[in-house]
Design a protein around this motif. Structure first.
Motif, PDB file in Angstrom:
ATOM      1  N   VAL A 111       0.837  -1.194   0.000  1.00  0.00           N
ATOM      2  CA  VAL A 111       0.000   0.000   0.000  1.00  0.00           C
ATOM      3  C   VAL A 111       0.876   1.250   0.000  1.00  0.00           C
ATOM      4  N   ASP A 112       1.952   1.214   0.803  1.00  0.00           N
ATOM      5  CA  ASP A 112       2.859   2.362   0.859  1.00  0.00           C
ATOM      6  C   ASP A 112       3.525   2.586  -0.496  1.00  0.00           C
ATOM      7  N   LEU A 113       3.960   1.514  -1.139  1.00  0.00           N
ATOM      8  CA  LEU A 113       4.579   1.644  -2.461  1.00  0.00           C
ATOM      9  C   LEU A 113       3.583   2.205  -3.461  1.00  0.00           C
ATOM     10  N   ALA A 114       2.344   1.751  -3.366  1.00  0.00           N
ATOM     11  CA  ALA A 114       1.326   2.242  -4.293  1.00  0.00           C
ATOM     12  C   ALA A 114       1.101   3.737  -4.108  1.00  0.00           C
ATOM     13  N   GLN A 147      20.726 -19.510  -1.748  1.00  0.00           N
ATOM     14  CA  GLN A 147      19.464 -19.904  -1.152  1.00  0.00           C
ATOM     15  C   GLN A 147      19.203 -19.084   0.107  1.00  0.00           C
ATOM     16  N   ARG A 148      17.977 -18.562   0.197  1.00  0.00           N
ATOM     17  CA  ARG A 148      17.574 -17.752   1.346  1.00  0.00           C
ATOM     18  C   ARG A 148      16.220 -18.252   1.836  1.00  0.00           C
ATOM     19  N   SER A 149      15.920 -18.004   3.088  1.00  0.00           N
ATOM     20  CA  SER A 149      14.595 -18.365   3.586  1.00  0.00           C
ATOM     21  C   SER A 149      13.576 -17.423   2.944  1.00  0.00           C
ATOM     22  N   PRO A 150      12.378 -17.945   2.609  1.00  0.00           N
ATOM     23  CA  PRO A 150      11.367 -17.078   1.989  1.00  0.00           C
ATOM     24  C   PRO A 150      11.030 -15.855   2.842  1.00  0.00           C
ATOM     25  N   THR A 151      10.956 -16.058   4.156  1.00  0.00           N
ATOM     26  CA  THR A 151      10.610 -14.941   5.027  1.00  0.00           C
ATOM     27  C   THR A 151      11.623 -13.816   4.915  1.00  0.00           C
ATOM     28  N   GLU A 152      12.895 -14.176   4.781  1.00  0.00           N
ATOM     29  CA  GLU A 152      13.947 -13.169   4.662  1.00  0.00           C
ATOM     30  C   GLU A 152      13.983 -12.570   3.269  1.00  0.00           C
ATOM     31  N   LEU A 153      13.920 -13.427   2.254  1.00  0.00           N
ATOM     32  CA  LEU A 153      14.099 -12.952   0.884  1.00  0.00           C
ATOM     33  C   LEU A 153      12.895 -12.169   0.377  1.00  0.00           C
ATOM     34  N   LEU A 154      11.704 -12.575   0.758  1.00  0.00           N
ATOM     35  CA  LEU A 154      10.498 -11.978   0.191  1.00  0.00           C
ATOM     36  C   LEU A 154      10.046 -10.717   0.901  1.00  0.00           C
ATOM     37  N   ARG A 155      10.639 -10.379   2.001  1.00  0.00           N
ATOM     38  CA  ARG A 155      10.301  -9.121   2.661  1.00  0.00           C
ATOM     39  C   ARG A 155      10.723  -7.954   1.784  1.00  0.00           C
ATOM     40  N   ILE A 156       9.827  -6.997   1.589  1.00  0.00           N
ATOM     41  CA  ILE A 156      10.158  -5.806   0.818  1.00  0.00           C
ATOM     42  C   ILE A 156      11.115  -4.942   1.619  1.00  0.00           C
ATOM     43  N   ARG A 157      12.161  -4.456   0.961  1.00  0.00           N
ATOM     44  CA  ARG A 157      13.124  -3.568   1.615  1.00  0.00           C
ATOM     45  C   ARG A 157      12.636  -2.124   1.499  1.00  0.00           C
ATOM     46  N   PRO A 158      12.229  -1.512   2.614  1.00  0.00           N
ATOM     47  CA  PRO A 158      11.692  -0.144   2.534  1.00  0.00           C
ATOM     48  C   PRO A 158      12.721   0.886   2.104  1.00  0.00           C
ATOM     49  N   ASP A 159      14.021   0.549   2.256  1.00  0.00           N
ATOM     50  CA  ASP A 159      15.060   1.506   1.889  1.00  0.00           C
ATOM     51  C   ASP A 159      15.503   1.364   0.437  1.00  0.00           C
TER      52      ASP A 159
END
Length: 222
Positions: A111-114, A147-159
């Protein structure tokens, strides 16, 4: 339980997929078969596996998605999800927003990105109706194919730079270039050793060592 729109579009073509798989048995003998695609093509590849899993799963060695969105809704049949978890690989380039867009923990960030893109009100309405989608299989970050955990890799980086969320999704640009670089890293050097992998993006935690891409390397499709 799959993404309703993507699986619905594919359902009318699944007989063609099954026929193509059956023909490949005659044409290629027992060679392993991979479903693959970039973006929506990767989502179709994953949905196709679920749809033919009971009848043709022994022929499908793996499903490889490049920048593909999540398609598995929480609460799917455990036996099929288990089969998929052993064969799905998703490669995510940089800050590509598409693999992250349907990951429920990212709803507020979407939502913030939008809003930053000027379409916040529309996406806010959509995000409230998005079901929970489960990351299935292994996820690898590009560059490096680490290889990364999905929780780590799929989090959007706000910066992350705003335009990188879109630019990193390009098949002929970002993915093709990074996969070419990874393939070159896997080629033996003059000394006979394999080049060191590129570092992963973002904060690092202990992860398994990089592994080669499936051979032959599936080509991203439009």
């Amino acid at each position: 339980k799959l993404h309703a729109g993507i699986s619905g579009n594919l359902r009318s073509h699944i007989a063609t997929v099954e026929s193509a798989v059956a023909r490949s048995t005659t044409d290629a003998g027992a060679l392993p078969l991979y479903f693959s695609g970039h973006s929506l093509g990767g989502a179709y590849a994953m949905c196709a596996f679920y749809m033919v899993e009971r009848s043709l799963s022994q022929r499908v060695a793996g499903v490889v998605g490049f920048g593909a969105p999540l398609v598995t809704v929480a609460g799917g049949p455990p036996e099929i999800v288990q089969a998929a978890s052993q064969r799905f690989s998703t490669y995510v380039a940089g800050n590509d927003i598409v693999p992250r867009s349907l990951f429920k923990p990212n709803a507020e960030m979407m939502v913030d990105l939008a809003r930053r893109f000027g379409r916040g009100r529309v996406l806010f309405s959509i995000s409230n109706a998005i079901p929970t989608y489960d990351p299935v299989g292994e996820f690898r970050a590009l560059p490096g194919a680490i290889q990364r955990s999905p929780t780590e890799l799929l989090r959007i980086r706000p910066d992350a730079p705003l335009t990188s969320h879109i630019d990193d999704h390009a098949c002929r640009g970002s993915y093709a270039r990074l996969l070419d670089e990874r393939a070159l890293e896997l080629l033996p050097s003059e000394s006979g050793s394999v080049s060191a992998p590129a570092p992963a993006l973002g904060p690092e935690s202990p992860q398994p060592s990089p592994s080669p891409l499936p051979s032959p390397l599936p080509s991203p499709s439009p």
